[in-house]
Write an enzyme that holds these catalytic residues in place. Structure first.
Site, PDB file in Angstrom:
ATOM      1  N   LYS A 195      -1.574  -4.933  -2.983  1.00 61.71           N
ATOM      2  CA  LYS A 195      -0.281  -5.053  -2.311  1.00 61.71           C
ATOM      3  C   LYS A 195      -0.540  -5.302  -0.828  1.00 61.71           C
ATOM      4  O   LYS A 195      -0.896  -4.406  -0.075  1.00 61.71           O
ATOM      5  CB  LYS A 195       0.579  -3.794  -2.465  1.00 61.71           C
ATOM      6  CG  LYS A 195       2.014  -4.131  -2.049  1.00 61.71           C
ATOM      7  CD  LYS A 195       2.808  -2.980  -1.517  1.00 61.71           C
ATOM      8  CE  LYS A 195       2.710  -2.715  -0.049  1.00 61.71           C
ATOM      9  NZ  LYS A 195       3.139  -3.781   0.870  1.00 61.71           N
ATOM     10  N   THR A 250      -1.530   6.982   9.228  1.00 65.63           N
ATOM     11  CA  THR A 250      -1.743   8.342   8.735  1.00 65.63           C
ATOM     12  C   THR A 250      -0.484   8.863   8.045  1.00 65.63           C
ATOM     13  O   THR A 250      -0.570   9.538   7.004  1.00 65.63           O
ATOM     14  CB  THR A 250      -2.149   9.246   9.914  1.00 65.63           C
ATOM     15  OG1 THR A 250      -3.419   8.767  10.404  1.00 65.63           O
ATOM     16  CG2 THR A 250      -2.294  10.700   9.507  1.00 65.63           C
ATOM     17  N   GLY A 253      -0.397   7.449   4.643  1.00 62.87           N
ATOM     18  CA  GLY A 253      -1.511   8.048   3.897  1.00 62.87           C
ATOM     19  C   GLY A 253      -1.132   9.411   3.342  1.00 62.87           C
ATOM     20  O   GLY A 253      -1.435   9.745   2.187  1.00 62.87           O
ATOM     21  N   GLU A 271      -7.938   5.071   4.641  1.00 66.90           N
ATOM     22  CA  GLU A 271      -8.484   4.621   5.939  1.00 66.90           C
ATOM     23  C   GLU A 271      -7.278   4.534   6.861  1.00 66.90           C
ATOM     24  O   GLU A 271      -6.460   3.630   6.720  1.00 66.90           O
ATOM     25  CB  GLU A 271      -9.115   3.226   5.827  1.00 66.90           C
ATOM     26  CG  GLU A 271     -10.147   3.049   4.742  1.00 66.90           C
ATOM     27  CD  GLU A 271     -11.424   3.804   5.007  1.00 66.90           C
ATOM     28  OE1 GLU A 271     -11.658   4.217   6.160  1.00 66.90           O
ATOM     29  OE2 GLU A 271     -12.181   3.989   4.045  1.00 66.90           O
ATOM     30  N   CYS A 306      -7.431  -0.534  14.322  1.00 68.40           N
ATOM     31  CA  CYS A 306      -7.514   0.900  14.033  1.00 68.40           C
ATOM     32  C   CYS A 306      -8.549   1.580  14.917  1.00 68.40           C
ATOM     33  O   CYS A 306      -8.367   2.715  15.334  1.00 68.40           O
ATOM     34  CB  CYS A 306      -7.836   1.119  12.563  1.00 68.40           C
ATOM     35  SG  CYS A 306      -9.312   0.243  12.032  1.00 68.40           S
ATOM     36  N   GLU A 403      -1.171   7.088  18.618  1.00 71.25           N
ATOM     37  CA  GLU A 403      -1.685   5.732  18.384  1.00 71.25           C
ATOM     38  C   GLU A 403      -0.581   4.737  18.718  1.00 71.25           C
ATOM     39  O   GLU A 403       0.504   4.780  18.124  1.00 71.25           O
ATOM     40  CB  GLU A 403      -2.089   5.573  16.916  1.00 71.25           C
ATOM     41  CG  GLU A 403      -2.725   4.221  16.645  1.00 71.25           C
ATOM     42  CD  GLU A 403      -3.061   3.988  15.172  1.00 71.25           C
ATOM     43  OE1 GLU A 403      -2.232   4.316  14.310  1.00 71.25           O
ATOM     44  OE2 GLU A 403      -4.154   3.458  14.902  1.00 71.25           O
TER      45      GLU A 403
HETATM   46  P1  NAD Z   1       1.547   1.222   7.320  1.00 72.09           P
HETATM   47  O1  NAD Z   1       1.035   2.549   6.943  1.00 72.09           O
HETATM   48  O2  NAD Z   1       2.937   1.106   7.815  1.00 72.09           O
HETATM   49  O3  NAD Z   1       1.452   0.218   6.079  1.00 72.09           O
HETATM   50  C1  NAD Z   1       0.234  -0.004   5.403  1.00 72.09           C
HETATM   51  C2  NAD Z   1       0.548  -0.473   3.993  1.00 72.09           C
HETATM   52  O4  NAD Z   1       1.198   0.588   3.299  1.00 72.09           O
HETATM   53  C3  NAD Z   1       1.505  -1.674   3.929  1.00 72.09           C
HETATM   54  O5  NAD Z   1       1.119  -2.525   2.881  1.00 72.09           O
HETATM   55  C4  NAD Z   1       2.839  -1.007   3.624  1.00 72.09           C
HETATM   56  O6  NAD Z   1       3.751  -1.853   2.962  1.00 72.09           O
HETATM   57  C5  NAD Z   1       2.390   0.122   2.712  1.00 72.09           C
HETATM   58  N1  NAD Z   1       3.345   1.247   2.632  1.00 72.09           N
HETATM   59  C6  NAD Z   1       4.210   1.684   3.586  1.00 72.09           C
HETATM   60  N2  NAD Z   1       4.940   2.727   3.111  1.00 72.09           N
HETATM   61  C7  NAD Z   1       4.520   2.948   1.836  1.00 72.09           C
HETATM   62  C8  NAD Z   1       4.889   3.872   0.816  1.00 72.09           C
HETATM   63  N3  NAD Z   1       5.851   4.788   1.005  1.00 72.09           N
HETATM   64  N4  NAD Z   1       4.257   3.815  -0.382  1.00 72.09           N
HETATM   65  C9  NAD Z   1       3.282   2.902  -0.600  1.00 72.09           C
HETATM   66  N5  NAD Z   1       2.908   1.980   0.325  1.00 72.09           N
HETATM   67  C10 NAD Z   1       3.512   2.009   1.534  1.00 72.09           C
HETATM   68  O7  NAD Z   1       0.504   0.636   8.376  1.00 72.09           O
HETATM   69  P2  NAD Z   1       0.526  -0.768   9.090  1.00 72.09           P
HETATM   70  O8  NAD Z   1       1.589  -0.751  10.139  1.00 72.09           O
HETATM   71  O9  NAD Z   1       0.536  -1.858   8.097  1.00 72.09           O
HETATM   72  O10 NAD Z   1      -0.910  -0.795   9.775  1.00 72.09           O
HETATM   73  C11 NAD Z   1      -1.180  -0.114  10.944  1.00 72.09           C
HETATM   74  C12 NAD Z   1      -1.905   1.181  10.683  1.00 72.09           C
HETATM   75  O11 NAD Z   1      -3.056   0.921   9.886  1.00 72.09           O
HETATM   76  C13 NAD Z   1      -2.422   1.810  11.945  1.00 72.09           C
HETATM   77  O12 NAD Z   1      -2.166   3.195  11.916  1.00 72.09           O
HETATM   78  C14 NAD Z   1      -3.920   1.545  11.893  1.00 72.09           C
HETATM   79  O13 NAD Z   1      -4.704   2.446  12.615  1.00 72.09           O
HETATM   80  C15 NAD Z   1      -4.180   1.598  10.437  1.00 72.09           C
HETATM   81  N6  NAD Z   1      -5.425   0.889  10.087  1.00 72.09           N
HETATM   82  C16 NAD Z   1      -6.516   1.639   9.728  1.00 72.09           C
HETATM   83  C17 NAD Z   1      -7.728   1.005   9.435  1.00 72.09           C
HETATM   84  C18 NAD Z   1      -8.943   1.799   9.031  1.00 72.09           C
HETATM   85  O14 NAD Z   1      -9.875   1.211   8.512  1.00 72.09           O
HETATM   86  N7  NAD Z   1      -8.973   3.100   9.232  1.00 72.09           N
HETATM   87  C19 NAD Z   1      -7.814  -0.387   9.498  1.00 72.09           C
HETATM   88  C20 NAD Z   1      -6.686  -1.113   9.856  1.00 72.09           C
HETATM   89  C21 NAD Z   1      -5.481  -0.463  10.149  1.00 72.09           C
END
Ligand code: NAD
Length: 501
Positions: A195, A250, A253, A271, A306, A403
């Site tokens: 996804k 987070t 997550g 992650e 990230c 962040e």
């Molecule tokens: P996000 O958590 O908003 O979304 C990430 C993914 O999760 C998307 O595909 C989104 O549609 C999905 N999602 C959102 N709500 C959900 C739910 N309730 N159930 C299932 N899936 C859901 O994050 P983002 O805005 O896409 O990305 C930015 C974040 O990602 C930042 O916090 C960044 O630090 C982190 N990030 C971490 C790493 C790492 O390796 N640690 C790498 C890249 C980005």
């Protein structure tokens, strides 16, 4: 496999390539490109121009259910899961070759979809392709174990695929984050449902076409574009998904762990976010070089990284001078047209993120940090924010703790090594940390004391496929890349055989 068309080199070349592109916008379920069952779509928009690129299938629960059923069937059939690892390797290497042949197109899709500079997208393609090759090459070199028992027993420890893996990924490195998940999961023999983020679905759908061409069997790799609270949640709550591989915030997550608990205790590898400290000690000789790395550590990819080095901790004896050098380096990192190969920064992914970053900047000013550069959005069209540097930040300030995920650097001062380490660790996150020093004793001491999944010494963001990538504390519990990531996508089976019947 080498593409016969010449490589694009200039802004005009990339613009011409972009004009020729067509977009796959349907979901890829059970080997077929289909509309969402509801018929709903969402817009994919280029944040650098505001132009709508495509109306993309907006999947939801029924689409997730179909994909999960196809993935289960594929897994049970064993065409992929029980294939000899060396044969899975060949298919994955074919996929990597196809990606290589189409790398300019794939890079362009990410740049158009989420605004990152084309030079950065090309770097991501190298990372994504390299990851698929590395994991493909690993899988036929991993042995099981024979346990040390008495001679009346033969005890085997076998590694087996888990089953159905749902990979939920973010938008900041769309195809590279995808590869970090799907490469080990597929290599290990699982069926994978991807996804992509609703902010960057296009490269994942092109990848599905290439995976089909490479010969991945029906149901083994599927792509469901759509929102987190709809299709993402449906996958996370499914009783037929065995593992969630997640990269994102987070907050989400934490939700995924709850969904796993509410459903089938599926494995959840996370992650997540970061607020990474970058420590500069006064003993560094070449301060210009360090300053330019410190600026790139936060302004690369518009700060939407990230592991962005978003907290710069500088020893007070050199702080004023060092901040001047960072400001000078940042002058050369201004945002520009993402299709221009010379642009260091591109556009911010969407209006929500743009507003969020500007809100943090406003808070920084209100809470008393000293704004030294940037701070204002550039005039449109497009969503651009210049490198923004705050000095005099304290750990209590919002911009010093949260962040931001944008081009905003918070500079702190410290007097002692002890204080620097305490400040660095004073965060719920633990994804990355950097330190710059020429004192080997200090490097060894501080490296051990930093609470972080990875520590960069006299560089920022170093690493290759051989190194695990992931965080501690609320930055997550998983590890992407390296042979360690294969362990996450396989189960251990213990077989105790009595030889004395
Ligand atoms: P996000 O958590 O908003 O979304 C990430 C993914 O999760 C998307 O595909 C989104 O549609 C999905 N999602 C959102 N709500 C959900 C739910 N309730 N159930 C299932 N899936 C859901 O994050 P983002 O805005 O896409 O990305 C930015 C974040 O990602 C930042 O916090 C960044 O630090 C982190 N990030 C971490 C790493 C790492 O390796 N640690 C790498 C890249 C980005």
């Amino acid at each position: 496999m080498v593409s016969r068309t010449p490589s694009p080199r200039t802004l005009a070349d990339w613009q011409a390539r972009a004009a020729e592109l067509s977009f796959e916008s349907r979901a890829f379920i059970d080997d077929t490109f289909v509309a969402a069952e509801s018929g709903d779509t969402f817009e994919s928009r280029n944040p650098a121009t505001g132009e709508v690129l495509a109306q993309v299938a907006s999947c939801d629960e029924p689409d997730a259910a179909r994909a999960v059923a196809a993935a289960r069937q594929a897994f049970a059939g064993g065409e992929w899961a029980r294939l000899a690892p060396g044969k899975r390797k060949k298919t994955l290497l074919r996929l990597a070759d196809l990606m290589e042949a189409h790398k300019h197109e794939l890079a362009l899709l990410d740049t158009l979809d989420m605004g990152k500079p084309i030079s950065s997208s090309l770097g991501d393609m190298a990372g994504a392709i390299g990851c698929i090759r590395y994991q493909a090459e690993c899988i036929d070199k991993l042995y099981g174990e024979v346990a040390p028992t008495g001679e009346e027993t033969l005890a085997l420890v076998l590694r087996e695929p888990i089953g159905v893996v749902a990979a939920i990924v973010p938008w900041n490195f769309p195809l590279m984050m995808t590869a970090w998940k799907i490469a080990p999961a597929l290599a290990a023999g699982n069926s994978v449902i991807l996804k992509p983020s609703e902010k960057s679905p296009l490269s994942a759908l092109r990848l599905a076409q290439l995976a089909k061409e490479a010969g991945l069997p029906k149901g083994v790799f599927q792509v469901l574009p759509g929102f987190g609270h709809t299709v993402g949640k449906a996958l996370a709550l499914s009783h037929e998904v065995d593992c969630l591989a997640f990269t994102g915030s987070t907050a989400v997550g934490k939700q995924l762990m709850q969904y796993a608990g509410q459903s089938n205790l599926k494995r959840v590898y996370l992650e997540c976010g970061g607020k990474s400290p970058n420590l500069v000690f006064a003993d560094c000789k070449d301060l210009d070089r360090v300053a330019s790395h410190a600026a790139a550590a936060i302004f690369h990819n518009q700060g939407e990284v990230c592991i962005a080095g978003s907290r710069l901790l500088v020893e007070n004896t050199i702080r004023d001078d060092f901040v001047e050098r960072v400001l000078k380096a940042a002058e050369n990192m201004q945002p520009g047209d993402p299709l221009d190969p010379d642009s260091f920064m591109g556009a911010i992914v969407d209006e929500v993120q743009h507003r969020r970053i500007l809100d943090y900047i406003r808070q920084g000013v209100e809470e008393g940090a000293r704004l030294r550069s940037g701070g204002q959005a550039l005039e449109g069209p497009g969503l651009f924010i210049p490198p923004t540097v705050f000095d005099g930040v304290t750990p209590q300030m919002t911009i010093g703790r949260e962040e931001i995920f944008g081009p905003v650097l918070a500079v702190f001062g410290f007097d002692t090594e002890e204080e620097a380490v305490a400040m660095a660790n004073d965060t719920p996150y633990g994804l990355a940390a950097g330190l710059w020093s020429q004192d080997i004793d200090r490097i060894l001491r501080v490296t051990r004391r930093l609470q972080s999944g990875q520590v960069f010494v006299n560089n920022w963001a170093g690493g290759d496929q051989t190194m695990p990538f992931g965080g501690v504390k609320q930055s997550g519990n998983g590890r992407d890349k390296s042979h360690h990531s294969l362990e996450e996508y396989s189960e251990l089976k213990s077989v105790w055989m009595s030889l004395t019947l």
